[in-house]
Design an enzyme around this catalytic site. Structure first.
Site, PDB file in Angstrom:
ATOM      1  CB  CYS A   1     -28.161 -38.289 -47.601  1.00 32.91           C
ATOM      2  SG  CYS A   1     -28.870 -36.887 -46.707  1.00 32.91           S
TER       3      CYS A   1
ATOM      4  CG  ASP B   1     -24.092 -37.476 -42.319  1.00 28.38           C
ATOM      5  OD1 ASP B   1     -24.214 -37.332 -43.549  1.00 28.38           O
ATOM      6  OD2 ASP B   1     -24.994 -37.945 -41.600  1.00 28.38           O
TER       7      ASP B   1
ATOM      8  CB  CYS C   1     -23.596 -32.578 -39.007  1.00 22.42           C
ATOM      9  SG  CYS C   1     -22.772 -31.040 -39.471  1.00 22.42           S
ATOM     10  CB  ALA C   2     -23.354 -36.399 -34.279  1.00 14.67           C
TER      11      ALA C   2
ATOM     12  N   PRO D   1     -29.296 -37.899 -36.094  1.00 17.01           N
ATOM     13  CG  PRO D   1     -30.863 -39.485 -36.799  1.00 17.01           C
ATOM     14  CD  PRO D   1     -29.982 -38.396 -37.321  1.00 17.01           C
ATOM     15  N   GLY D   2     -27.774 -39.865 -34.872  1.00 17.56           N
ATOM     16  CA  GLY D   2     -26.796 -40.654 -34.155  1.00 17.56           C
ATOM     17  C   GLY D   2     -26.426 -41.994 -34.749  1.00 17.56           C
TER      18      GLY D   2
ATOM     19  CE  LYS E   1     -23.845 -41.012 -42.053  1.00 14.92           C
ATOM     20  NZ  LYS E   1     -25.305 -40.903 -41.820  1.00 14.92           N
TER      21      LYS E   1
END
Length: 432
Positions: A363, A310, A247-248, A250-251, A253
């Site tokens: 989050c 995430d 679940c990367a 907008p990037g 992490k």
């Protein structure tokens, strides 16, 4: 009398031109309707709601009005209700128009005459006299909004039961204004804006201005990322090794892991969000393999050394930047997200090699998406154990709970401007 030689054709039902400033208020009304009636995210509703606005400033104004109204909604409604004999329905156009007019005058500094003049046309065919009368009565009577906004009652009660009165008070204080801007640096020595150094690779800016005009943006030296959102990748440490960011987009992490030396596969189910991930990787020049696939139907070719989940969640932890979550993330949404997280954890846990690490993060400020999820997973998977962070893993101000996981709450880093609400845990799979 003879008719004119070239009579002008009739134009029945032509709508008069909007007064200056009114289109932005109409867009703000659409945004509030999308969030409060349909349950749409504010950012997702923005393109359709502002489709008639050609100027970026007008689109920004519509967003600012709607976001500030959502931050102050219970207090705005209390003012409106104090000035009406019969309570207006929550979805009444008159109530929305009054919210927009009042928040401009009482929170955004718009003169009262301009606020009401640009709102009254929005209730054509409706109770214009009521809107004008209520607004005038409140402004002439010296109405004000409290310095510390009131949280929606259901949210306040849920967080009070989970985290206590101090966290609720801190959340109310945190939502009073948009938060500072945090940047994560690809290299701590790279050109970046001056600001508070929360960590060697983390800067915090206040009143930063346009992001794209800040030093180092064009060079790809950094990206926008709340300091709490940087914690999950920090717990995986440095490479080399094979890592998956699930679940990367907008990037943020993914870029952290790539900058730390990992060979990263970034998995994202949404092609549109994957496009944003590609753009961020291109700007920063950091390497990662982007795969567009559903994690519930995909698997890596071989076990990996590190996995970062995430997970999709209610996102209640990012309420400071996205106040719409306070009205969208009701109990059913939390339950649905928790069920999806359990599925993702159960499937992706098989992708980690024995001795490898798995970081799970959300989050969210909901126990169902954090502490409860961890307890269920550990009961189902005795081959995994919690690996508590050490002092060197975290920026100053963060510490693990007794269970070895991280929980950031409203009030964490309050003296430095706060941070988003997160749950983060590092797990290690037993060696074979």
């Amino acid at each position: 009398m003879p008719a004119p030689a070239n009579p002008r054709p009739a134009t029945p039902n032509r709508r008069p031109a909007d007064p200056p400033g009114m289109p932005a208020r109409r867009a703000a009304m659409r945004l509030l309707d999308a969030v409060l009636r349909r349950g749409d995210p504010l950012e997702a509703a923005l393109p359709a709601a502002t489709r008639d606005l050609a100027e970026a400033n007008d689109r920004g104004l519509a967003h600012a009005i709607a976001a500030e109204a959502l931050r102050r909604l219970p207090d705005l409604d209390a003012l409106i209700d104090s000035a009406t004999r019969q309570r207006l329905p929550d979805d009444a156009k008159a109530r929305t128009a009054l919210r927009i007019a009042l928040v401009q005058t009482l929170a955004l500094g718009t003169p009262p005459h301009a606020a009401i003049a640009t709102v009254l046309p929005l209730v054509d065919g409706g109770p214009r006299k009521l809107v004008h009368g209520v607004f005038g009565s409140l402004t002439r009577g010296g109405a004000t909004l409290p310095d510390v906004p009131t949280l929606p009652p259901t949210v306040a009660e849920r967080w009070r039961m989970a985290w206590g009165e101090a966290a609720v008070a801190a959340a109310a204080a945190a939502i009073a204004a948009p938060p500072p801007l945090d940047l994560t640096l690809a290299d701590s020595d790279a050109l970046a804006p001056d600001g508070l150094a929360l960590a060697p690779d983390q800067r915090r800016l206040v009143d930063a201005g346009p992001v794209t005009q800040l030093p180092g943006y064009a060079e790809g030296n950094w990206w926008v990322q709340d300091v709490a959102a940087s914690l999950p990748a920090r717990l995986l440490g440095r490479g080399p090794g094979e890592a998956i960011d699930l679940c990367a987009a907008p990037g943020g992490k993914t870029m952290q892991l790539a900058a730390a030396g990992w060979n990263v596969t970034a998995l994202e189910v949404s092609p549109a969000r994957a496009a944003r991930l590609h753009e961020n990787l291109a700007r920063t020049g950091l390497p990662a393999k982007v795969v567009i696939a559903d994690a519930l139907h995909w698997a890596p070719p071989a076990p990996v050394d590190a996995l970062l989940i995430d997970a999709p969640c209610s996102a209640t932890g990012i309420f400071r930047r996205h106040p719409d979550v306070l009205y969208r993330a009701h109990a059913a949404i939390v339950a649905d997200m928790a069920a999806l997280q359990a599925q993702l954890l159960a499937r992706a846990a098989e992708w980690v090699r024995p001795g490898g690490r798995l970081v799970y993060a959300t989050c969210s400020l909901e126990r169902a998406e954090g502490e409860d999820q961890l307890a269920r997973f550990l009961a189902d998977r005795p081959d995994y154990r919690v690996d508590p962070p050490t002092a060197g893993d975290l920026p100053a101000g963060f510490a693990a709970q007794d269970g070895g996981y991280l929980r950031t709450l409203p009030g964490t880093l309050a003296a430095q401007g706060g941070c988003d609400g997160f749950f983060v845990v590092r797990l290690v799979r037993a060696s074979a």
